[in-house]
Design an enzyme around this catalytic site. Structure first.
Site, PDB file in Angstrom:
ATOM      1  N   HIS A   1       0.837  -1.204   0.000  1.00  0.00           N
ATOM      2  CA  HIS A   1       0.000   0.000   0.000  1.00  0.00           C
ATOM      3  C   HIS A   1       0.874   1.256   0.000  1.00  0.00           C
ATOM      4  O   HIS A   1       0.626   2.200  -0.766  1.00  0.00           O
ATOM      5  CB  HIS A   1      -0.914  -0.020   1.233  1.00  0.00           C
ATOM      6  CG  HIS A   1      -1.680   1.250   1.442  1.00  0.00           C
ATOM      7  ND1 HIS A   1      -2.982   1.418   1.020  1.00  0.00           N
ATOM      8  CD2 HIS A   1      -1.334   2.424   2.036  1.00  0.00           C
ATOM      9  CE1 HIS A   1      -3.395   2.625   1.343  1.00  0.00           C
ATOM     10  NE2 HIS A   1      -2.415   3.261   1.961  1.00  0.00           N
ATOM     11  N   GLU A   2       1.905   1.279   0.833  1.00  0.00           N
ATOM     12  CA  GLU A   2       2.791   2.441   0.885  1.00  0.00           C
ATOM     13  C   GLU A   2       3.596   2.578  -0.403  1.00  0.00           C
ATOM     14  O   GLU A   2       3.827   3.691  -0.888  1.00  0.00           O
ATOM     15  CB  GLU A   2       3.717   2.343   2.092  1.00  0.00           C
ATOM     16  CG  GLU A   2       3.002   2.265   3.436  1.00  0.00           C
ATOM     17  CD  GLU A   2       2.002   3.384   3.647  1.00  0.00           C
ATOM     18  OE1 GLU A   2       2.204   4.488   3.097  1.00  0.00           O
ATOM     19  OE2 GLU A   2       0.994   3.150   4.352  1.00  0.00           O
TER      20      GLU A   2
ATOM     21  N   HIS B   1       1.618   4.310  -3.026  1.00  0.00           N
ATOM     22  CA  HIS B   1       1.696   5.777  -2.921  1.00  0.00           C
ATOM     23  C   HIS B   1       2.919   6.291  -3.661  1.00  0.00           C
ATOM     24  O   HIS B   1       2.866   7.314  -4.351  1.00  0.00           O
ATOM     25  CB  HIS B   1       1.774   6.200  -1.457  1.00  0.00           C
ATOM     26  CG  HIS B   1       0.463   6.152  -0.730  1.00  0.00           C
ATOM     27  ND1 HIS B   1      -0.683   6.736  -1.214  1.00  0.00           N
ATOM     28  CD2 HIS B   1       0.127   5.601   0.469  1.00  0.00           C
ATOM     29  CE1 HIS B   1      -1.671   6.541  -0.352  1.00  0.00           C
ATOM     30  NE2 HIS B   1      -1.210   5.859   0.670  1.00  0.00           N
TER      31      HIS B   1
ATOM     32  N   GLU C   1      -6.108   7.015  -0.822  1.00  0.00           N
ATOM     33  CA  GLU C   1      -6.054   5.798  -0.012  1.00  0.00           C
ATOM     34  C   GLU C   1      -6.751   4.638  -0.717  1.00  0.00           C
ATOM     35  O   GLU C   1      -6.268   3.504  -0.704  1.00  0.00           O
ATOM     36  CB  GLU C   1      -6.683   6.049   1.360  1.00  0.00           C
ATOM     37  CG  GLU C   1      -5.913   7.012   2.247  1.00  0.00           C
ATOM     38  CD  GLU C   1      -4.480   6.559   2.502  1.00  0.00           C
ATOM     39  OE1 GLU C   1      -4.252   5.343   2.658  1.00  0.00           O
ATOM     40  OE2 GLU C   1      -3.583   7.423   2.525  1.00  0.00           O
TER      41      GLU C   1
END
Length: 293
Positions: A138-139, A142, A212
């Site tokens: 997930h990071e 980004h 997100e």
């Protein structure tokens, strides 16, 4: 990896930066008029902006009390991030750890080649390997989406406006007393800064919520395991209630603009930086069904 560019996110990033740019032209004009020199304002503002842009990862890590760690110190964490970075077709970012009970993780940096992924000791104790991989992916999403740069710039501009609102009267009172019109100049500057800060704050939070969702979808593209990330989100959400309030306050100081956090209702949703966990999990469950089909 079946990576698909999210044009909705790109449009929102462009629109956010465009609106902020227009907003800050007005902001710069009012503050420059108050200071009496547009050149001085541009030099000061530009210098701080460049410093924030080039050193955003270092400043963010230091503000959170994070420590960059080597592969010798955290071999499994480094191995996971290196493997996931290869799957995401990204350069391996710096790896940092915060000694905190709060289960958390974040990414920072100005671009894909100058990024850092940070996790807390709390999240490493809370999650199993698959769940942690989901969070790390997930990071990294980004980083791949380049939304960190937009958030870094937008947050910095918002912070400048907030600082003028907070300290303008204190530092500007003596300066304005000797000018024609008394303290009217600083009052106008503070009011304009307040409007700029509020609008910036709302724009940032609207973009943050959408990014997100996009990062969750990106994590699934990287790992192919939506259920692991869904499990991690539910587990982290449950563990938050067990963390002492003192630790929660320490973690929240980076964005603690309000004395009492707004958590529920229409206003709460407006000011939230993240969408509800239930909706994120629902999206991941839908992705899981699509993969199974």
């Amino acid at each position: 990896m079946n990576w698909q560019a999210d044009w909705g996110l790109r449009f929102r990033m462009f629109l956010t930066m465009f609106l902020l740019f227009a907003l800050y032209i007005v902001f710069a004009g009012v503050i420059a008029a108050y200071m009496g020199s547009f050149v001085v304002f541009i030099v000061l503002f530009g210098g701080m902006s460049l410093a924030q842009y080039y050193f955003s990862d270092t400043l963010t890590l230091k503000s959170m009390g994070a420590k960059t760690v080597s592969a010798d110190e955290y071999p499994e964490l480094h191995a996971s991030i290196e493997r996931l970075s290869q799957q995401a077709d990204l350069p391996k970012p710096k790896v940092a750890v915060v000694d905190s009970k709060v289960p958390n993780a974040f990414a920072t940096g100005r671009n894909q080649k100058n990024a850092a992924v940070c996790v807390t000791t709390g999240i490493m104790r809370t999650l199993d390997q698959d769940e942690l991989d989901g969070v790390l992916a997930h990071e990294l999403a980004h980083v791949k989406n380049r939304d960190m740069m937009v958030m870094t710039i937008a947050s910095f501009l918002s912070t400048i406006a907030f600082m003028i609102v907070r300290w303008g009267a204190f530092f500007g009172g003596g300066h304005n007393r000797g000018r024609q019109g008394g303290g009217g100049g600083i009052i106008v500057a503070i009011l304009v800064s307040l409007v700029v800060w509020i609008i910036s704050y709302l724009l940032i939070r609207a973009l943050s919520r959408y990014r997100e969702y996009t990062a969750d979808r990106g994590a699934v593209a990287i790992t192919g395991n939506p259920s692991a990330l869904a499990s991690a989100l539910l587990k982290i959400s449950g563990e938050m209630d067990k963390v002492p309030k003192e630790d929660m306050r320490e973690e929240a100081e980076m964005n603690a603009f309000f004395i009492i956090p707004i958590k529920s209702g229409v206003v709460g949703r407006l000011f939230s930086t993240h969408p509800p966990t239930e909706k994120r999990v629902e999206q991941l469950r839908n992705l899981e069904r699509e993969l199974a089909a």
